[in-house]
Design a protein around this motif. Structure first.
Motif, PDB file in Angstrom:
ATOM      1  N   SER A  73      39.985  24.099  58.084  1.00 35.07           N
ATOM      2  CA  SER A  73      40.457  24.365  59.147  1.00 35.07           C
ATOM      3  C   SER A  73      39.571  25.184  60.010  1.00 35.07           C
ATOM      4  O   SER A  73      38.546  25.776  59.761  1.00 35.07           O
ATOM      5  CB  SER A  73      41.938  25.174  59.107  1.00 35.07           C
ATOM      6  OG  SER A  73      41.439  26.454  58.313  1.00 35.07           O
ATOM      7  N   ILE A  74      39.983  25.430  61.385  1.00 36.33           N
ATOM      8  CA  ILE A  74      39.296  26.300  62.234  1.00 36.33           C
ATOM      9  C   ILE A  74      39.198  27.585  61.716  1.00 36.33           C
ATOM     10  O   ILE A  74      38.240  28.368  61.942  1.00 36.33           O
ATOM     11  CB  ILE A  74      39.732  26.195  63.700  1.00 36.33           C
ATOM     12  CG1 ILE A  74      39.669  24.885  64.408  1.00 36.33           C
ATOM     13  CG2 ILE A  74      39.446  27.292  64.661  1.00 36.33           C
ATOM     14  CD1 ILE A  74      40.511  24.476  65.700  1.00 36.33           C
ATOM     15  N   VAL A  75      40.334  28.198  61.341  1.00 36.55           N
ATOM     16  CA  VAL A  75      40.299  29.556  60.918  1.00 36.55           C
ATOM     17  C   VAL A  75      39.538  29.684  59.678  1.00 36.55           C
ATOM     18  O   VAL A  75      38.706  30.550  59.494  1.00 36.55           O
ATOM     19  CB  VAL A  75      41.701  29.927  60.407  1.00 36.55           C
ATOM     20  CG1 VAL A  75      41.785  31.305  59.527  1.00 36.55           C
ATOM     21  CG2 VAL A  75      42.658  30.040  61.469  1.00 36.55           C
ATOM     22  N   THR A  76      39.625  28.627  58.539  1.00 36.18           N
ATOM     23  CA  THR A  76      38.410  28.653  57.393  1.00 36.18           C
ATOM     24  C   THR A  76      37.112  28.729  57.887  1.00 36.18           C
ATOM     25  O   THR A  76      36.286  29.561  57.412  1.00 36.18           O
ATOM     26  CB  THR A  76      38.769  27.504  56.417  1.00 36.18           C
ATOM     27  OG1 THR A  76      40.171  27.719  56.208  1.00 36.18           O
ATOM     28  CG2 THR A  76      37.801  27.530  55.437  1.00 36.18           C
ATOM     29  N   LEU A  77      36.554  27.826  58.805  1.00 35.30           N
ATOM     30  CA  LEU A  77      35.299  27.968  59.236  1.00 35.30           C
ATOM     31  C   LEU A  77      34.833  29.104  60.071  1.00 35.30           C
ATOM     32  O   LEU A  77      33.718  29.603  59.954  1.00 35.30           O
ATOM     33  CB  LEU A  77      35.167  26.689  60.403  1.00 35.30           C
ATOM     34  CG  LEU A  77      35.041  25.234  59.508  1.00 35.30           C
ATOM     35  CD1 LEU A  77      35.248  23.874  60.527  1.00 35.30           C
ATOM     36  CD2 LEU A  77      33.903  25.029  58.570  1.00 35.30           C
ATOM     37  N   ALA A  78      35.591  29.615  60.859  1.00 34.07           N
ATOM     38  CA  ALA A  78      35.524  30.832  61.631  1.00 34.07           C
ATOM     39  C   ALA A  78      35.362  32.129  60.523  1.00 34.07           C
ATOM     40  O   ALA A  78      34.432  32.825  60.734  1.00 34.07           O
ATOM     41  CB  ALA A  78      36.634  31.179  62.602  1.00 34.07           C
ATOM     42  N   ARG A  79      36.169  32.145  59.665  1.00 32.96           N
ATOM     43  CA  ARG A  79      36.309  33.088  58.541  1.00 32.96           C
ATOM     44  C   ARG A  79      34.664  33.062  57.762  1.00 32.96           C
ATOM     45  O   ARG A  79      34.108  33.958  57.786  1.00 32.96           O
ATOM     46  CB  ARG A  79      37.275  33.067  57.682  1.00 32.96           C
ATOM     47  CG  ARG A  79      38.757  33.514  58.196  1.00 32.96           C
ATOM     48  CD  ARG A  79      39.758  33.411  57.269  1.00 32.96           C
ATOM     49  NE  ARG A  79      39.605  34.607  56.333  1.00 32.96           N
ATOM     50  CZ  ARG A  79      40.132  34.570  54.905  1.00 32.96           C
ATOM     51  NH1 ARG A  79      40.780  33.467  54.642  1.00 32.96           N
ATOM     52  NH2 ARG A  79      39.937  35.539  54.133  1.00 32.96           N
ATOM     53  N   PHE A  80      34.222  31.871  57.502  1.00 35.09           N
ATOM     54  CA  PHE A  80      33.240  31.722  56.778  1.00 35.09           C
ATOM     55  C   PHE A  80      32.045  32.146  57.533  1.00 35.09           C
ATOM     56  O   PHE A  80      30.894  32.656  56.847  1.00 35.09           O
ATOM     57  CB  PHE A  80      32.958  30.186  56.427  1.00 35.09           C
ATOM     58  CG  PHE A  80      31.775  29.552  55.655  1.00 35.09           C
ATOM     59  CD1 PHE A  80      31.627  30.092  54.294  1.00 35.09           C
ATOM     60  CD2 PHE A  80      30.662  29.254  56.283  1.00 35.09           C
ATOM     61  CE1 PHE A  80      30.304  29.703  53.523  1.00 35.09           C
ATOM     62  CE2 PHE A  80      29.301  28.953  55.604  1.00 35.09           C
ATOM     63  CZ  PHE A  80      29.414  29.316  54.461  1.00 35.09           C
ATOM     64  N   GLN A  81      32.017  31.697  58.951  1.00 37.37           N
ATOM     65  CA  GLN A  81      30.707  31.914  59.550  1.00 37.37           C
ATOM     66  C   GLN A  81      30.775  33.552  59.691  1.00 37.37           C
ATOM     67  O   GLN A  81      29.475  34.046  59.680  1.00 37.37           O
ATOM     68  CB  GLN A  81      30.778  31.300  61.030  1.00 37.37           C
ATOM     69  CG  GLN A  81      29.744  31.605  61.979  1.00 37.37           C
ATOM     70  CD  GLN A  81      29.797  30.679  63.103  1.00 37.37           C
ATOM     71  OE1 GLN A  81      29.705  31.092  64.401  1.00 37.37           O
ATOM     72  NE2 GLN A  81      30.038  29.359  63.083  1.00 37.37           N
ATOM     73  N   PHE A  82      31.985  34.205  60.016  1.00 38.90           N
ATOM     74  CA  PHE A  82      31.771  35.726  60.034  1.00 38.90           C
ATOM     75  C   PHE A  82      31.221  36.177  58.910  1.00 38.90           C
ATOM     76  O   PHE A  82      30.547  37.129  58.941  1.00 38.90           O
ATOM     77  CB  PHE A  82      33.110  36.228  60.684  1.00 38.90           C
ATOM     78  CG  PHE A  82      33.093  37.713  60.801  1.00 38.90           C
ATOM     79  CD1 PHE A  82      32.744  37.999  61.991  1.00 38.90           C
ATOM     80  CD2 PHE A  82      33.409  38.318  59.870  1.00 38.90           C
ATOM     81  CE1 PHE A  82      32.682  39.280  62.472  1.00 38.90           C
ATOM     82  CE2 PHE A  82      33.509  39.904  60.388  1.00 38.90           C
ATOM     83  CZ  PHE A  82      33.035  40.385  61.440  1.00 38.90           C
ATOM     84  N   ALA A  83      31.877  35.635  57.768  1.00 41.09           N
ATOM     85  CA  ALA A  83      31.441  36.322  56.380  1.00 41.09           C
ATOM     86  C   ALA A  83      29.904  36.194  56.299  1.00 41.09           C
ATOM     87  O   ALA A  83      29.236  37.069  55.615  1.00 41.09           O
ATOM     88  CB  ALA A  83      32.169  35.673  55.328  1.00 41.09           C
ATOM     89  N   MET A  84      29.394  35.069  56.588  1.00 41.49           N
ATOM     90  CA  MET A  84      27.941  34.574  56.383  1.00 41.49           C
ATOM     91  C   MET A  84      27.025  35.541  57.103  1.00 41.49           C
ATOM     92  O   MET A  84      26.069  36.135  56.772  1.00 41.49           O
ATOM     93  CB  MET A  84      27.788  33.311  56.917  1.00 41.49           C
ATOM     94  CG  MET A  84      26.284  32.776  56.669  1.00 41.49           C
ATOM     95  SD  MET A  84      25.892  30.766  56.897  1.00 41.49           S
ATOM     96  CE  MET A  84      26.742  30.683  58.750  1.00 41.49           C
TER      97      MET A  84
END
Length: 471
Positions: free
Chosen positions: A2-13
């Protein structure tokens, strides 16, 4: 995905990679400042060589930290525009002060430190690096002021769906800010000392020449700094965890893996695994009384479990899932605490085994290997601690006010996020390889590289008819 999951992953990275270098540069700036101060006080040339050599490692960490920080800034506009609109009035002041005052001060005095070795007196020159160290700490302070608002909002009102600052002083006196700041700075001090001692240990493993004394002294200084930093981390972390019992009880309960209310007194869970779908613990190994001591400084007191806290949060904020990723938090906390205690133990034993009467550490290769491998311990501890801090307030970006789902940009797509994730991953991988390669190259050069290079340049540029050329 999902968009939320990918956005969270990018911010975490981006956040994790950036946070590799924030405490790295703060800690190494302090290390270099201490070394140059020792040179100014004692007038011993070896401390000057140490200052210049380890100063190169500090400069590399600073450069990569700036690049990763700039990349992180893009995150708010790219993937978290609704979040930026919500907190923009709050974040504007501390982030502006950080950029316009702290960072400019840091970079200005860093430039003076780099280029004025022979232009100013040693006493004035060492002031420059201390100002760099101070400015880097102040820079962290303003960033953490913004982050602390996300953990414990204060000094605001809600107008037209946005958080508006109405008390700047409340932002600065936020108790969470001082817990975070002391914890981060103490961790940075520990990191600087451990990197210094660890890299010096690796150098001793492969160098059996005149540079041995140089690295032995570096180890001793590094271990002393690590000892003080580790003790400060222990105290700051203890205060921060006690505050979580009241301010973020769900985060505290998740970090301890407690779904149900504990008994009184409460036992500390050493190892455990949770079934996050069914909200219950699968197994656990406990130590009686210890959790009550850590939470309340006494042999009594119980801890509310996540199931109980979730019901309270549903009543207060509405129906949604308030359970954070329990297994990740539980083990991240133990990784952080475990490596923190390891560095404290290594510092104590290292100083014991480097006494003048018994320098066993320098004669045992396995001890040097242990110390060398501990170079990576602060990176793991800091990353695990940051995961606890950020993941523990799920599902909020701003605790109790704004959720993660509300924060994501409305106009991003899965495709754009997937592409940017891949680009960022490749970019960070390239930066990591470059950073490691440059650090290894500096270590291979040795502490006398610059001095030898200048001597060779002077010889090559000497007048062949000069009288001194024939002597």
């Amino acid at each position: 995905m999902s968009i939320v999951t990918l956005a969270r992953f990018q911010f975490a990275m981006t956040t994790i990679f950036h946070f590799f270098f924030v405490p790295f540069s703060i800690g190494m700036a302090l290390v270099v400042a201490i070394m140059e101060t020792m040179y100014v006080v004692t007038k011993k040339e070896e401390y000057l060589r140490m200052t210049k050599f380890w100063g190169n490692i500090f400069l590399l960490s600073f450069a990569v930290g700036v690049v990763t920080g700039i990349i992180q800034e893009f995150q708010f506009g790219m993937n978290w525009s609704d979040y930026s609109r919500f907190v923009g009035d709050i974040f504007g002041a501390p982030l502006a002060v950080e950029a316009l005052l702290a960072f400019f001060m840091e970079s200005t005095f860093l430039g003076l430190w780099i280029f004025t070795w022979k232009m100013v007196s040693p006493k004035l020159h060492v002031v420059f690096i201390w100002l760099v160290t101070f400015a880097s700490s102040i820079s962290a302070f303003w960033i953490l002021a913004a982050n602390s608002f996300m953990q414990h909002p204060t000094g605001y009102t809600i107008k037209n769906g946005r958080a508006i600052m109405n008390n700047f002083g409340a932002l600065l006196t936020n108790a969470q800010l001082w817990y975070e700041f002391s914890h981060v700075i103490a961790g940075a001090i520990t990191m600087g000392g451990m990197i210094l001692a660890g890299l010096s240990a690796f150098q001793l493993l492969k160098r059996k020449n005149s540079e041995t004394s140089f690295y032995k002294k570096s180890i001793k200084i590094g271990l002393v700094i690590t000892l003080f930093g580790s003790l400060a981390v222990l105290m700051a972390g203890d205060l921060q965890m006690k505050a979580l019992v009241k301010e973020q009880p769900m985060k505290f309960a998740a970090a301890e893996g407690e779904y149900d209310d504990t008994t009184d007194p409460a036992a500390l869970t050493l190892v455990a695994w949770a079934n996050e779908n069914q909200h219950k613990r699968v197994f656990g190994v406990e130590m009686p009384y210890v959790l009550s001591i850590l939470a309340y400084d006494k042999l009594s007191g119980s801890i509310q479990g996540m199931n109980h806290i979730n019901k309270q949060l549903v009543k207060r904020y509405g129906q949604r899932n308030y359970y954070p990723p329990v297994n990740t938090l539980f083990w991240s906390f133990r990784i952080m605490a475990g490596f923190g205690m390891l560095m404290l133990l290594v510092a104590i034993l290292g100083l014991f085994f480097t006494r003048k009467k018994n320098q066993l550490l320098y004669r045992q290769k396995w001890m040097l290997w242990v110390l060398g491998l501990c170079t990576f311990a602060p990176f793991l501890a800091n990353t695990a601690g940051w995961l606890v801090t950020e993941l523990g307030r799920y599902p909020w970006t701003v605790y109790g006010l704004f959720t993660i789902k509300q924060s994501v940009s409305p106009n991003v797509s899965v495709t754009s996020l997937l592409i940017s994730n891949i680009v960022y991953f490749l970019l960070f991988s390239g930066l990591a390889v470059t950073m490691i390669g440059l650090v290894i190259r500096e270590l291979k050069k040795g502490p006398d590289y610059e001095e030898k290079r200048l001597q060779e340049e002077q010889r090559s540029s000497a007048d062949p008819f000069d009288k001194g050329a024939f002597e």
